[in-house]
Enzyme design. Sequence first.
Site, mmCIF file in Angstrom:
data_model
loop_
_atom_site.group_PDB
_atom_site.id
_atom_site.type_symbol
_atom_site.label_atom_id
_atom_site.label_comp_id
_atom_site.label_asym_id
_atom_site.label_seq_id
_atom_site.Cartn_x
_atom_site.Cartn_y
_atom_site.Cartn_z
ATOM 1 N N ASP A 153 0.855 -1.185 0.000
ATOM 2 C CA ASP A 153 0.000 0.000 0.000
ATOM 3 C C ASP A 153 0.896 1.240 0.000
ATOM 4 O O ASP A 153 2.106 1.140 0.213
ATOM 5 C CB ASP A 153 -0.894 -0.033 1.248
ATOM 6 C CG ASP A 153 -1.807 1.165 1.344
ATOM 7 O OD1 ASP A 153 -2.357 1.569 0.313
ATOM 8 O OD2 ASP A 153 -1.946 1.714 2.446
ATOM 9 N N THR A 155 -0.248 4.946 1.276
ATOM 10 C CA THR A 155 -0.484 5.829 2.420
ATOM 11 C C THR A 155 -0.375 5.081 3.742
ATOM 12 O O THR A 155 -1.071 4.096 3.965
ATOM 13 C CB THR A 155 -1.876 6.474 2.313
ATOM 14 O OG1 THR A 155 -2.020 7.074 1.029
ATOM 15 C CG2 THR A 155 -2.064 7.530 3.388
ATOM 16 N N ASP A 352 -1.720 -0.983 6.037
ATOM 17 C CA ASP A 352 -2.026 -0.489 7.386
ATOM 18 C C ASP A 352 -3.493 -0.156 7.579
ATOM 19 O O ASP A 352 -3.903 0.179 8.688
ATOM 20 C CB ASP A 352 -1.198 0.765 7.676
ATOM 21 C CG ASP A 352 -1.704 1.985 6.914
ATOM 22 O OD1 ASP A 352 -2.041 1.834 5.719
ATOM 23 O OD2 ASP A 352 -1.764 3.077 7.500
#
Length: 438
Positions: A153, A155, A352
């Site tokens: 990912d 961000t 996250d």
Amino acid sequence: MITGEPVPVEKNINDKVSSGTINGNQVFVMQAEKVGDDTLLAQIIKMVNEASRSKAPIQKLTDKVSKIFVPTVVLVAVLTFILWQFFGPEGKKSLFAFVNAVAVLIVACPCALGLATPMSLMVGIGKGAKNGILIKNAEALEQMNKVNVLITDKTGTLTEGKPSVEHIETIDNDKNLILQLAYSLNQNSGHPLSNAVIKKAKEENIKPEKTENFENISGKGVKGNINGKTVYVGNESLLTSHHISISENLKRKAAEVQAKAQTISYVAEGDKVLGFISFTDKIKENAKKAIHQLANEGIEVIMMTGDNEHTAKAVANELGIKNFKANCQPEDKLNEVKKLQQKGKIVAMTGDGINDSPALAQANIGIAMGTGTDVAIESAEITLLKGDISGVAKSRLLSEKLLKISKKTYFLPLFIMFWVFRLRQDYCIRFLEFCCHP
């Protein structure tokens, strides 16, 4: 929550909104098109559960070796007993047969297989914890060495996940004035960009001025009166709506900054534009080094983000990631993991957020950032407590060393058995006779 964008997304009439996300300053009427199990959040939970159930357990190498090694040792011991019964010295055949059969069982005892591997895993998990790597599943650590594709990912994984002030552009070189005016206004706002301005001003030890008639103009910016003058901080549409013109030179500089995937907030006092402040979601300190290290080890790195194409490309170029995909929904990441697994790839996934959890659960090894959401951490087998992606490379190195140590223990019993059989048998006989007839 769904796209993982660090800056709030503007919504207009007929735009879709996702359940579980947070509204900004104004009130709006929402039509619920899906409820209960049909909502996007419920679908994510369903995908996580299905991915968790579908993952087949790894057959440990220890079990494979033990299935062959243990019966073989027992068979050799039986054959040893039978052979010494026939070919042993007269009068002592049974004694020799018994001693050598027991010697085979003791020396070639598979205890090393039963004890060495768990001990190696225990040490490996402990070493990982010391380096901020929480390993919830020992199988994941064992398989980490085989990973050849890493999906990550953006961000919160490669970047900090929150905007920060990157640059201040001025017309008269008075950066402190621009920062002070922006700070004075933004201390009345809860916008993430406002928090970035406040943090920067405090770092520079700048004190705010008293603000009157503060107004938060949704989707555009903020304005208020400071020292008898109206001050504006926001995007170009805010200034245009108040008939404030921006010079072509400043517009050109703003375009150059925006090309680097940075967000712009202009600062104007009265009818004069003083400059602008640019914001960016900073790339984590060790991200670039970690990506290069993984690439050098032959791991294909793919960045998948819900953020826009422009921002994704800028981050990918900065980190040297050749393969990236933008505007990804949770199911897109999940399907990409499945697609690669069908091709025979061993896939690790790092993320996250809630939107990463289905892919984390489906991947051969899910790696969550400890700074992320509880759902992501729960869906993963490995958690990087510090949220540092360099932990992926450390986990791989730990796995490699662990497997080397474990494999050595498989051959240790055979080596000892070979060495002991080279000793003279009469020593064993004499010892046994001494014990039986002191």
